[in-house]
Design an enzyme around this catalytic site. Structure first.
Site, PDB file in Angstrom:
ATOM      1  N   PRO A   2       0.832  -1.204   0.000  1.00  0.00           N
ATOM      2  CA  PRO A   2       0.000   0.000   0.000  1.00  0.00           C
ATOM      3  C   PRO A   2       0.866   1.254   0.000  1.00  0.00           C
ATOM      4  O   PRO A   2       1.859   1.338   0.721  1.00  0.00           O
ATOM      5  CB  PRO A   2      -0.791  -0.128   1.309  1.00  0.00           C
ATOM      6  CG  PRO A   2      -0.786  -1.582   1.635  1.00  0.00           C
ATOM      7  CD  PRO A   2       0.528  -2.093   1.139  1.00  0.00           C
ATOM      8  N   GLU A   3       0.492   2.222  -0.834  1.00  0.00           N
ATOM      9  CA  GLU A   3       1.245   3.469  -0.887  1.00  0.00           C
ATOM     10  C   GLU A   3       0.642   4.471   0.094  1.00  0.00           C
ATOM     11  O   GLU A   3      -0.374   4.210   0.737  1.00  0.00           O
ATOM     12  CB  GLU A   3       1.287   3.975  -2.327  1.00  0.00           C
ATOM     13  CG  GLU A   3       1.885   2.916  -3.264  1.00  0.00           C
ATOM     14  CD  GLU A   3       2.360   3.437  -4.609  1.00  0.00           C
ATOM     15  OE1 GLU A   3       2.682   4.630  -4.728  1.00  0.00           O
ATOM     16  OE2 GLU A   3       2.434   2.624  -5.560  1.00  0.00           O
ATOM     17  N   LYS A  52       4.185   5.514   4.978  1.00  0.00           N
ATOM     18  CA  LYS A  52       3.583   4.189   5.078  1.00  0.00           C
ATOM     19  C   LYS A  52       3.456   3.719   6.528  1.00  0.00           C
ATOM     20  O   LYS A  52       3.120   2.558   6.769  1.00  0.00           O
ATOM     21  CB  LYS A  52       4.398   3.193   4.255  1.00  0.00           C
ATOM     22  CG  LYS A  52       4.418   3.542   2.765  1.00  0.00           C
ATOM     23  CD  LYS A  52       5.208   2.544   1.942  1.00  0.00           C
ATOM     24  CE  LYS A  52       5.245   2.953   0.477  1.00  0.00           C
ATOM     25  NZ  LYS A  52       5.975   1.980  -0.363  1.00  0.00           N
ATOM     26  N   ARG A 123      13.710   9.697  11.044  1.00  0.00           N
ATOM     27  CA  ARG A 123      14.501   9.026  10.010  1.00  0.00           C
ATOM     28  C   ARG A 123      13.678   8.696   8.765  1.00  0.00           C
ATOM     29  O   ARG A 123      14.155   7.985   7.874  1.00  0.00           O
ATOM     30  CB  ARG A 123      15.155   7.757  10.571  1.00  0.00           C
ATOM     31  CG  ARG A 123      14.319   6.803  11.298  1.00  0.00           C
ATOM     32  CD  ARG A 123      15.111   5.585  11.774  1.00  0.00           C
ATOM     33  NE  ARG A 123      14.220   4.544  12.233  1.00  0.00           N
ATOM     34  CZ  ARG A 123      13.883   4.323  13.483  1.00  0.00           C
ATOM     35  NH1 ARG A 123      14.405   5.065  14.441  1.00  0.00           N
ATOM     36  NH2 ARG A 123      13.043   3.360  13.814  1.00  0.00           N
ATOM     37  N   ASN A 164       5.812   2.055  -6.035  1.00  0.00           N
ATOM     38  CA  ASN A 164       6.280   1.851  -7.406  1.00  0.00           C
ATOM     39  C   ASN A 164       5.380   2.513  -8.445  1.00  0.00           C
ATOM     40  O   ASN A 164       5.861   3.069  -9.430  1.00  0.00           O
ATOM     41  CB  ASN A 164       6.397   0.348  -7.690  1.00  0.00           C
ATOM     42  CG  ASN A 164       7.214   0.062  -8.931  1.00  0.00           C
ATOM     43  OD1 ASN A 164       8.101   0.819  -9.286  1.00  0.00           O
ATOM     44  ND2 ASN A 164       6.911  -1.042  -9.598  1.00  0.00           N
ATOM     45  N   ARG A 262      12.120  -3.475  -7.388  1.00  0.00           N
ATOM     46  CA  ARG A 262      10.781  -3.427  -7.983  1.00  0.00           C
ATOM     47  C   ARG A 262      10.906  -3.194  -9.489  1.00  0.00           C
ATOM     48  O   ARG A 262      11.876  -2.602  -9.957  1.00  0.00           O
ATOM     49  CB  ARG A 262       9.945  -2.295  -7.367  1.00  0.00           C
ATOM     50  CG  ARG A 262       9.808  -2.366  -5.857  1.00  0.00           C
ATOM     51  CD  ARG A 262       9.009  -3.564  -5.387  1.00  0.00           C
ATOM     52  NE  ARG A 262       7.642  -3.508  -5.851  1.00  0.00           N
ATOM     53  CZ  ARG A 262       6.673  -2.807  -5.248  1.00  0.00           C
ATOM     54  NH1 ARG A 262       6.938  -2.095  -4.168  1.00  0.00           N
ATOM     55  NH2 ARG A 262       5.445  -2.816  -5.727  1.00  0.00           N
TER      56      ARG A 262
END
Length: 276
Positions: A2-3, A52, A123, A164, A262
């Site tokens: 999931p983006e 995410k 980070r 991606n 990817r």
């Protein structure tokens, strides 16, 4: 995987369904049982997303940290009478008298302190969907790096939330060669990429789809401005998963190659090195 727009939608769904309540918290699978017991019946303040990462804040300065990874799912469902039994390996369950949320297959399901959450965020790169995002943080990393821009965009330490599909379509939209080193990309190009990314991902949150076709984008944006929502049933994509098909802009065959683990999709004519 999931983006970022999906995680922001999930945060809103959890906030709307459980915010301000004291849900029952359990771990039907058992792997999160000890931490679930600490959260059970405590006040759920709010849910938020950074890229995410999903963060659900409870009382007593306890924060549930979830990262779905490639196969994770966090479903939020309403029910009328009987609480539905858990199906499959449910790591975490939130439940009230009307709503249940089941988490399955995440790569991260952990209890954090606010300090630990701040360390995770520190980070992680800026999130285009957050009002407090600072794109210069990403640019600092990009223009100093010899890595390809196509690889840098997938690095969550550089930009948070890009997956991606967004990577491939965003670079195509701006005619950027995905193999161009970050330190060769001009600042004006990065500004354009960031601005477009904010636009694309906002529509993604509103529709639940990754919409990158300009005509579909404009139609969705008009509907969102008018009604607050839009439906895009079949998003069109220019290069993503279109290997050997004609580029909709120039007709050249779309190519694919693994980059950063990817499959990258791009047009070798539209996205030539000199264009970025």
């Amino acid at each position: 995987m999931p983006e970022g727009h999906t995680i922001h939608r999930l945060a809103s769904a959890i906030d709307d369904s459980f915010g301000g309540s004291r849900p029952a918290v359990s771990s039907p699978q058992g792997r999160f049982a000890e931490s679930a017991a600490l959260l059970d019946g405590t006040y759920l303040d709010s849910a938020d997303a950074w890229g995410k990462h999903l963060f659900v804040e409870f009382s007593a300065e306890r924060v549930l940290h979830v990262h779905l990874g490639l196969i994770g799912k966090f479903s939020v469902l309403s029910y009328d009478d009987m609480l539905p039994p858990p199906r499959g390996a449910v790591r975490l369950r939130l439940a009230t008298d009307t709503t249940v949320a089941d988490l399955r297959g995440p790569i991260i399901c952990a209890l954090r302190t606010p300090t630990e959450v701040a360390e995770v965020i520190a980070r992680t790169g800026p999130d285009p969907l957050r009002a407090d995002a600072d794109p210069s943080r990403a640019w600092d990393r990009i223009h100093r790096s010899r890595k390809a821009i196509g690889q840098l965009l997938m690095d969550q330490d550089v930009v948070a939330g890009i997956g991606n599909l967004y990577r491939c379509e965003l670079l195509w939209r701006h005619r950027v060669d995905p193999f161009k080193p970050g330190n060769k990309v001009r600042s004006a190009v990065w500004d354009a990429l960031w601005t477009d990314l904010v636009r694309l991902m906002k529509v993604g949150v509103a529709t639940g789809r990754i919409v990158t076709d300009e005509a579909q984008l404009e139609k969705a944006e008009a509907a969102i401005a008018s009604t607050g929502a839009a439906v895009v049933r079949r998003p069109k994509h220019a290069v993503y998963k279109r290997t050997d098909e004609p580029c909709p802009r120039c007709g050249a065959k779309v190519r694919t190659q693994v980059m950063g683990g990817r499959n990258l999709f791009w047009c070798p004519r539209c996205q030539r090195h000199r264009t970025a």
